[in-house]
Design a protein around this motif. Structure first.
Motif, PDB file in Angstrom:
ATOM      1  N   ARG A  28       0.820  -1.223   0.000  1.00 60.53           N
ATOM      2  CA  ARG A  28       0.000   0.000   0.000  1.00 60.53           C
ATOM      3  C   ARG A  28       0.848   1.265   0.000  1.00 60.53           C
ATOM      4  NH1 ARG A  28      -5.536  -0.691   3.237  1.00 60.53           N
ATOM      5  NH2 ARG A  28      -6.115  -2.726   2.433  1.00 60.53           N
ATOM      6  N   SER A  29       2.019   1.193   0.621  1.00 58.85           N
ATOM      7  CA  SER A  29       2.888   2.369   0.660  1.00 58.85           C
ATOM      8  C   SER A  29       3.742   2.490  -0.599  1.00 58.85           C
ATOM      9  CB  SER A  29       3.795   2.317   1.897  1.00 58.85           C
ATOM     10  OG  SER A  29       4.769   1.303   1.760  1.00 58.85           O
ATOM     11  N   GLY A  30       3.723   1.455  -1.432  1.00 59.28           N
ATOM     12  CA  GLY A  30       4.491   1.493  -2.678  1.00 59.28           C
ATOM     13  C   GLY A  30       5.924   1.010  -2.533  1.00 59.28           C
ATOM     14  N   ALA A  31       6.284   0.478  -1.364  1.00 52.57           N
ATOM     15  CA  ALA A  31       7.653   0.029  -1.135  1.00 52.57           C
ATOM     16  C   ALA A  31       7.957  -1.287  -1.850  1.00 52.57           C
ATOM     17  CB  ALA A  31       7.919  -0.117   0.360  1.00 52.57           C
ATOM     18  N   ILE A  32       6.932  -2.126  -2.037  1.00 52.28           N
ATOM     19  CA  ILE A  32       7.105  -3.344  -2.820  1.00 52.28           C
ATOM     20  C   ILE A  32       5.986  -3.416  -3.854  1.00 52.28           C
ATOM     21  CG2 ILE A  32       8.326  -4.654  -1.045  1.00 52.28           C
ATOM     22  CD1 ILE A  32       5.783  -6.127  -0.380  1.00 52.28           C
ATOM     23  N   ARG A  33       6.261  -4.171  -4.925  1.00 57.53           N
ATOM     24  CA  ARG A  33       5.278  -4.271  -6.001  1.00 57.53           C
ATOM     25  C   ARG A  33       4.037  -5.019  -5.537  1.00 57.53           C
ATOM     26  NH1 ARG A  33       8.182  -6.619 -11.097  1.00 57.53           N
ATOM     27  NH2 ARG A  33       7.740  -8.425  -9.821  1.00 57.53           N
ATOM     28  N   ASP A  34       2.921  -4.683  -6.133  1.00 62.10           N
ATOM     29  CA  ASP A  34       1.647  -5.299  -5.786  1.00 62.10           C
ATOM     30  C   ASP A  34       1.453  -6.560  -6.631  1.00 62.10           C
ATOM     31  OD1 ASP A  34      -0.802  -5.783  -4.690  1.00 62.10           O
ATOM     32  OD2 ASP A  34      -1.851  -4.191  -5.751  1.00 62.10           O
ATOM     33  N   THR A  35       2.136  -7.630  -6.212  1.00 61.21           N
ATOM     34  CA  THR A  35       2.023  -8.913  -6.893  1.00 61.21           C
ATOM     35  C   THR A  35       1.777 -10.002  -5.856  1.00 61.21           C
ATOM     36  OG1 THR A  35       4.360  -9.466  -6.717  1.00 61.21           O
ATOM     37  CG2 THR A  35       3.695  -8.180  -8.644  1.00 61.21           C
ATOM     38  N   LEU A  36       1.492 -11.181  -6.334  1.00 61.29           N
ATOM     39  CA  LEU A  36       1.301 -12.316  -5.436  1.00 61.29           C
ATOM     40  C   LEU A  36       2.618 -13.023  -5.125  1.00 61.29           C
ATOM     41  CD1 LEU A  36      -1.952 -13.819  -6.963  1.00 61.29           C
ATOM     42  CD2 LEU A  36      -1.724 -12.377  -4.937  1.00 61.29           C
TER      43      LEU A  36
END
Length: 78
Positions: A28-36
């Motif tokens: 949510r903060s954008g520090a890691i990619r939004d993937t599974l």
């Protein structure tokens, strides 16, 4: 997966829940990619904290977030 990394079977649920909370925040903060896909660095941090005696899942997640962000900032400066 976690058993292969040397985490005892009784701690798999704790690691899983703490990782999920930390990963959710970091996505949510954008520090890691939004993937599974599991972020190996974050998982390693959670496991190390557990091995050093942290068994409260909320504190475990919070400490993992702080360490992950600190490592990311250190890499950005270098």
């Amino acid at each position: 997966m976690l058993v292969e990394r040397g985490v005892g079977v009784m701690n798999v649920e704790l690691v899983s829940e703490a990782y999920a909370m930390a990963a959710n925040y970091l996505r949510r903060s954008g520090a890691i990619r939004d993937t599974l896909v599991t972020d190996e660095r974050l998982l390693e941090i959670v496991i190390k904290l557990l091995q050093h005696g942290e068994f409260n899942k909320i504190r475990l997640a919070n400490k993992a977030i702080v360490r992950f962000e600190a490592q990311s900032e250190a890499k950005a400066v270098a």
